[in-house]
Design a protein around this motif. Structure first.
Motif, PDB file in Angstrom:
ATOM      1  N   ASP A 277       0.844  -1.193   0.000  1.00 57.75           N
ATOM      2  CA  ASP A 277       0.000   0.000   0.000  1.00 57.75           C
ATOM      3  C   ASP A 277       0.878   1.241   0.000  1.00 57.75           C
ATOM      4  OD1 ASP A 277      -2.466  -1.205  -0.066  1.00 57.75           O
ATOM      5  OD2 ASP A 277      -2.727  -1.236   2.110  1.00 57.75           O
ATOM      6  N   ILE A 278       0.274   2.377  -0.374  1.00 58.86           N
ATOM      7  CA  ILE A 278       0.978   3.659  -0.377  1.00 58.86           C
ATOM      8  C   ILE A 278       0.663   4.410   0.921  1.00 58.86           C
ATOM      9  CG2 ILE A 278       1.222   5.882  -1.539  1.00 58.86           C
ATOM     10  CD1 ILE A 278       0.542   4.408  -4.150  1.00 58.86           C
ATOM     11  N   PHE A 279       1.706   4.906   1.566  1.00 59.85           N
ATOM     12  CA  PHE A 279       1.590   5.650   2.819  1.00 59.85           C
ATOM     13  C   PHE A 279       2.152   7.059   2.611  1.00 59.85           C
ATOM     14  CE2 PHE A 279       1.159   1.373   4.203  1.00 59.85           C
ATOM     15  CZ  PHE A 279       0.597   1.361   5.465  1.00 59.85           C
ATOM     16  N   MET A 280       1.840   7.924   3.574  1.00 58.28           N
ATOM     17  CA  MET A 280       2.420   9.269   3.571  1.00 58.28           C
ATOM     18  C   MET A 280       2.813   9.642   4.992  1.00 58.28           C
ATOM     19  SD  MET A 280      -0.948  11.720   3.147  1.00 58.28           S
ATOM     20  CE  MET A 280      -0.048  13.195   3.545  1.00 58.28           C
TER      21      MET A 280
ATOM     22  N   THR B 299       4.054   9.676  12.235  1.00 58.47           N
ATOM     23  CA  THR B 299       3.585   8.305  12.035  1.00 58.47           C
ATOM     24  C   THR B 299       2.901   8.203  10.683  1.00 58.47           C
ATOM     25  OG1 THR B 299       3.260   8.002  14.406  1.00 58.47           O
ATOM     26  CG2 THR B 299       2.094   6.480  12.933  1.00 58.47           C
ATOM     27  N   PRO B 300       3.364   7.298   9.816  1.00 56.85           N
ATOM     28  CA  PRO B 300       2.801   7.219   8.464  1.00 56.85           C
ATOM     29  C   PRO B 300       1.313   6.871   8.467  1.00 56.85           C
ATOM     30  CG  PRO B 300       4.898   6.065   8.586  1.00 56.85           C
ATOM     31  CD  PRO B 300       4.512   6.386   9.995  1.00 56.85           C
ATOM     32  N   GLU B 301       0.610   7.454   7.496  1.00 59.67           N
ATOM     33  CA  GLU B 301      -0.818   7.181   7.315  1.00 59.67           C
ATOM     34  C   GLU B 301      -1.028   6.510   5.960  1.00 59.67           C
ATOM     35  OE1 GLU B 301      -3.003  10.871   7.709  1.00 59.67           O
ATOM     36  OE2 GLU B 301      -1.347  11.701   8.894  1.00 59.67           O
ATOM     37  N   ARG B 302      -1.832   5.453   5.959  1.00 61.04           N
ATOM     38  CA  ARG B 302      -2.164   4.788   4.691  1.00 61.04           C
ATOM     39  C   ARG B 302      -3.142   5.666   3.908  1.00 61.04           C
ATOM     40  NH1 ARG B 302      -3.355   0.300   6.654  1.00 61.04           N
ATOM     41  NH2 ARG B 302      -1.796  -1.150   5.839  1.00 61.04           N
TER      42      ARG B 302
ATOM     43  N   ARG C  63      -2.323  -4.583  -5.081  1.00 61.54           N
ATOM     44  CA  ARG C  63      -1.018  -3.963  -4.831  1.00 61.54           C
ATOM     45  C   ARG C  63      -0.990  -2.551  -5.411  1.00 61.54           C
ATOM     46  NH1 ARG C  63       3.472  -6.633  -3.646  1.00 61.54           N
ATOM     47  NH2 ARG C  63       4.725  -5.322  -5.043  1.00 61.54           N
ATOM     48  N   GLU C  64      -0.500  -1.615  -4.605  1.00 64.20           N
ATOM     49  CA  GLU C  64      -0.266  -0.250  -5.074  1.00 64.20           C
ATOM     50  C   GLU C  64       1.214   0.076  -4.864  1.00 64.20           C
ATOM     51  OE1 GLU C  64      -4.101  -0.838  -5.466  1.00 64.20           O
ATOM     52  OE2 GLU C  64      -3.316  -0.888  -3.428  1.00 64.20           O
ATOM     53  N   THR C  65       1.857   0.585  -5.906  1.00 62.45           N
ATOM     54  CA  THR C  65       3.303   0.813  -5.854  1.00 62.45           C
ATOM     55  C   THR C  65       3.677   2.098  -6.587  1.00 62.45           C
ATOM     56  OG1 THR C  65       3.719  -0.429  -7.900  1.00 62.45           O
ATOM     57  CG2 THR C  65       3.723  -1.693  -5.831  1.00 62.45           C
ATOM     58  N   THR C  66       4.957   2.396  -6.586  1.00 60.27           N
ATOM     59  CA  THR C  66       5.610   3.497  -7.311  1.00 60.27           C
ATOM     60  C   THR C  66       4.832   4.815  -7.276  1.00 60.27           C
ATOM     61  OG1 THR C  66       4.669   2.740  -9.431  1.00 60.27           O
ATOM     62  CG2 THR C  66       6.861   1.941  -8.837  1.00 60.27           C
TER      63      THR C  66
ATOM     64  N   PHE D 221       0.614  10.224  -9.120  1.00 57.27           N
ATOM     65  CA  PHE D 221       0.640   9.086 -10.031  1.00 57.27           C
ATOM     66  C   PHE D 221       1.069   7.852  -9.243  1.00 57.27           C
ATOM     67  CE2 PHE D 221       1.224  12.787 -12.674  1.00 57.27           C
ATOM     68  CZ  PHE D 221       0.495  12.508 -13.825  1.00 57.27           C
ATOM     69  N   PHE D 222       0.531   6.699  -9.605  1.00 58.69           N
ATOM     70  CA  PHE D 222       0.908   5.462  -8.920  1.00 58.69           C
ATOM     71  C   PHE D 222       0.504   4.278  -9.787  1.00 58.69           C
ATOM     72  CE2 PHE D 222      -3.424   6.365  -7.777  1.00 58.69           C
ATOM     73  CZ  PHE D 222      -4.061   5.140  -7.669  1.00 58.69           C
ATOM     74  N   ALA D 223       1.017   3.104  -9.430  1.00 54.08           N
ATOM     75  CA  ALA D 223       0.679   1.879 -10.145  1.00 54.08           C
ATOM     76  C   ALA D 223      -0.171   0.983  -9.248  1.00 54.08           C
ATOM     77  CB  ALA D 223       1.946   1.142 -10.574  1.00 54.08           C
ATOM     78  N   SER D 224      -1.067   0.219  -9.881  1.00 58.30           N
ATOM     79  CA  SER D 224      -1.971  -0.642  -9.109  1.00 58.30           C
ATOM     80  C   SER D 224      -2.459  -1.795  -9.966  1.00 58.30           C
ATOM     81  CB  SER D 224      -3.186   0.184  -8.629  1.00 58.30           C
ATOM     82  OG  SER D 224      -4.171  -0.657  -8.048  1.00 58.30           O
TER      83      SER D 224
END
Length: 628
Positions: A302-305, A316-319, A329-332, A343-346
């Motif tokens: 997953d992508i976090f920030m 603390t990172p948040e999803r 799956r989420e990436t890049t 932008f992201f891949a999924s």
């Protein structure tokens, strides 16, 4: 991609051949069998090019060798040579249609790989109709083909160009990242197919210079990859795997650029890095927000920030929410310099194949909007990921092993179609200094969207007072600079869509002393009116905080006009505008005795009233220190 190895079916006599001239493995000549066996061994070692040569040799010995055609078509699919695969499968179909049955999913992939989605759907439906147990892979392919057919009218322009021999080599190159001025490119190269290192190239006019190894302390004997250079070129965030100080298999590291070169990489630490896998960082243009991928055994990728805290550590990172992350799956992730487009891949959102590239726009409340598929042929049936977009909003970069690659993954660029473009983003840079001593200052610079109130960038000048603030075009911004013990600096940027790069701006900050005065560039009124416009709230709240942080401060708020209209009307209008600002401050809890409202009308011009530009400068609200 799931490899369809049909040889087991072939060798075990699972094919029912109809035509007498068809040759199977059992009926083939021994030399043809030997070539076929060599091909299978090559496939087991992931050498599909070599396998095809052996299969071609078998077909020269036995031109009607059905098993060789089937396996060769599958190897072409593995190599993404879809046209060759289709030709091979169609020869097999002409030879014996029943022999094609075990390779139908591969045949459908070849058709889809060439954009022939309706035919691919027919073939996969044929395969599913004859299957007792519905293969999950086949069902996923069917869903992808149906999505592609539904989106057939959304085919997008796509003309990728290889960046050439100064960047690409026989080794794989991927994960490109660029600075906001589009003059520095950093990417990952897997040297000799083993260790990942970073390479850097600088643009000379329109051409990238030969890429150079970044060397120590960035590159080490350990595995560095998936990096991003900050937009100002001063910070490198990357993934380090199996490092001695790592908290998990892969962690995030940071290095800073100094006058003596890059600092030794530092583990970002907890709570960002954990025992899980953290990778693929993307840093916002103001370096205050970091997006990354975390992969865990229970939730997948997953992508976090995370946000940088005042003490330099990370929150603390948040999803990210369901518009971004799915059960898949989420990436890049890549956050553009506009800080509005992600932008992201999924493989969890509907798409054309394995991983597709999507984009999402930030909403007025700060949340991310729905994910939009970038479309075909940017996205294909294959794994598509790792897209970045230059600050101009239209030049995209990605890695691919296309037919014109130098040997493996290469870096390409293409012009992104208008609907998917982020806001073109310019920048203002310079340094901050004390207006009386001229000493350089570290200060906080804040860029705020006047329409939404969203803070687009929050930047801190470095020890030399230097700063770079991104400016997405097409919007109006309040630009404020503040430091404890000083009056804040107020400016306004209203950038049209075709704006030119703003000039360098060196910013003087005035110490809070008697008679120090600033112009409040983001206090707005309608013509000949004194009601505050909503866009004024950003700057008004800055005033409230300044007064709260300096409880002894006594000030004068003054209004000024141009010379259009009568002296009497202008004096009254300026006084009422000053009173409107004072009224806002008192409503926010500032004691009335600390505030004085004064109207000066047209009596104190700062520019020539004979031009519109001059009159605009004369129409202003000022803040003056009476008692610090």
């Amino acid at each position: 991609m799931m490899r369809l190895l049909i040889t087991g079916c072939i060798i075990c006599c699972c094919l029912h051949l109809q035509a007498q001239q068809v040759v199977t493995y059992e009926t083939a000549k021994k030399k043809a069998q030997a070539s076929f066996d060599n091909a299978i061994n090559a496939i087991r070692n992931y050498q599909d090019d070599e396998a095809i040569r052996y299969l071609q040799e078998a077909l020269r010995i036995e031109p009607n060798f059905a098993d060789a055609y089937g396996q060769m078509g599958i190897s072409y699919v593995q190599l993404k040579q879809y046209t060759n695969a289709i030709t091979t499968f169609e020869k097999l179909k002409q030879l014996d249609s029943t022999a094609l049955r075990p390779a139908l999913t591969a045949y459908s992939r070849a058709l889809a790989g060439n954009g022939r989605f309706p035919e691919a759907l027919q073939v996969i439906d044929q395969y599913l109709a004859g299957s007792r147990n519905k293969s999950p892979n086949a069902l996923k392919l069917k869903a992808s083909y149906e999505f592609a057919i539904h989106a057939a009218n959304k085919q997008v322009p796509f003309e990728p160009h290889n960046l050439g021999d100064h960047i690409n080599t026989k080794d794989p190159e991927y994960f490109p990242s660029l600075t906001i001025d589009d003059k520095t490119l950093i990417f990952t190269r897997r040297v000799n197919g083993k260790n990942e290192d970073f390479y850097i190239s600088h643009r000379d006019s329109s051409q990238w210079n030969p890429a150079a190894d970044m060397g120590e302390p960035i590159n080490t004997v350990f595995n560095e990859g998936a990096q991003q250079i900050s937009q100002d070129g001063q910070m490198l965030v990357f993934t380090g795997c199996e490092f001695p100080d790592g908290k998990g298999s892969c962690d995030l590291y940071v290095s800073m650029k100094t006058k003596n070169g890059w600092t030794a990489p530092q583990n970002i630490g907890a709570p960002v890095n954990t025992r899980d896998w953290e990778s693929q960082p993307s840093l916002s243009a103001d370096k205050q927000t970091l997006y990354f991928v975390r992969e865990t055994p229970d939730n997948g990728a997953d992508i976090f920030m995370t946000h940088q805290l005042p003490n330099g550590r990370w929150s603390t990172p948040e999803r990210l929410g369901p518009n971004i992350n799915t059960p898949g799956r989420e990436t890049t992730p890549f956050i553009h310099a506009d800080n509005q487009t992600l932008f992201f891949a999924s493989n969890g959102h509907p798409g054309y194949g394995g991983m597709d590239i999507f984009y999402s726009r930030r909403q007025p409340d700060g949340a991310w909007g729905p994910a939009t598929n970038l479309g075909y042929p940017i996205n294909t049936i294959d794994e598509d990921a790792s897209l970045v977009v230059a600050a101009d909003g239209k030049t995209a970069y990605f890695a691919s092993d296309r037919t014109d690659s130098r040997g493996a993954l290469d870096i390409y660029s293409f012009e992104l179609y208008p609907e998917a473009r982020p806001l073109p983003t310019l920048y203002v840079k310079g340094y901050v200094y004390d207006s009386t001593t001229h000493q350089r200052l570290t200060a906080n610079l804040e860029l705020t969207d006047l329409e939404t109130g969203f803070t687009t960038a929050l930047v801190k000048s470095n020890d030399s007072g230097e700063y770079l603030v991104p400016l997405p075009v097409g919007k109006a911004y309040a630009f404020n600079v503040n430091k404890k013990g000083y009056l804040f600096y107020s400016d306004n940027f209203t950038l049209p869509a075709q704006a030119a790069t703003p000039p360098e701006k060196n910013i003087p900050l005035q110490p809070i002393i008697a008679n120090a005065t600033i112009v409040l560039h983001n206090i707005f009124f309608e013509s000949k009116q004194y009601a505050l416009q909503p866009a004024s709230q950003v700057e008004l709240d800055k005033l409230v905080k300044l007064m709260q942080d300096n409880p002894s401060l006594v000030t004068e708020i003054s209004g000024h006009t141009d010379n259009v209209g009568s002296d009497k009307d202008n004096l009254l209008l300026s006084a009422n505008r000053a009173k409107a600002v004072v009224a806002y401050l008192t409503q926010k809890g500032i004691a009335p005795e600390r505030l004085r409202a004064k109207g000066y009308g047209e009596t104190q011009p700062v520019a020539d009233n004979n031009t519109e530009e001059g009159r605009a400068k004369n129409r202003r609200t000022e803040f003056k220190v009476i008692n610090p």
